[in-house]
Design a protein around this motif. Structure first.
Motif, mmCIF file in Angstrom:
data_model
loop_
_atom_site.group_PDB
_atom_site.id
_atom_site.type_symbol
_atom_site.label_atom_id
_atom_site.label_comp_id
_atom_site.label_asym_id
_atom_site.label_seq_id
_atom_site.Cartn_x
_atom_site.Cartn_y
_atom_site.Cartn_z
ATOM 1 N N ASN A 58 0.808 -1.115 -0.047
ATOM 2 C CA ASN A 58 -0.132 0.122 0.011
ATOM 3 C C ASN A 58 0.790 1.182 -0.077
ATOM 4 O O ASN A 58 0.608 2.314 -0.646
ATOM 5 N N HIS A 61 2.415 1.893 -3.259
ATOM 6 C CA HIS A 61 1.587 2.330 -4.294
ATOM 7 C C HIS A 61 0.706 3.489 -3.990
ATOM 8 O O HIS A 61 -0.137 3.892 -4.991
ATOM 9 N N ILE A 63 -1.708 3.634 -1.847
ATOM 10 C CA ILE A 63 -3.188 3.426 -1.493
ATOM 11 C C ILE A 63 -3.423 3.708 -0.160
ATOM 12 O O ILE A 63 -2.570 3.272 0.675
#
Length: 67
Positions: A58, A61, A63
């Motif tokens: 996460n 990326h 996120i």
């Protein structure tokens, strides 16, 4: 005045012979010891590795960022 034993001596001697005859580590000699000494720590380790991996994924990326 003497207190009666918690468990009869014959049963105690029988259990001692049983546990002394098993050639395994001390923490794995009981019938339910595999669950508490092996399964639970493995489950905790697997869960923590999964959560760490998900967090790294996460973060790499971007996120789930709070704005």
């Amino acid at each position: 005045m003497s207190e009666s034993p918690f468990r009869p001596r014959e049963k105690l001697a029988e259990k001692q012979k049983y546990f002394q005859s098993i050639h395994r580590h001390t923490y794995l000699k009981g019938p339910m010891d595999k669950i508490t000494s092996v399964a639970i720590p493995l489950a905790l380790a697997a869960t923590s590795i999964y959560m760490i991996g998900r967090g790294i994924y996460n973060m790499s990326h971007g996120i789930g960022k709070k704005e």
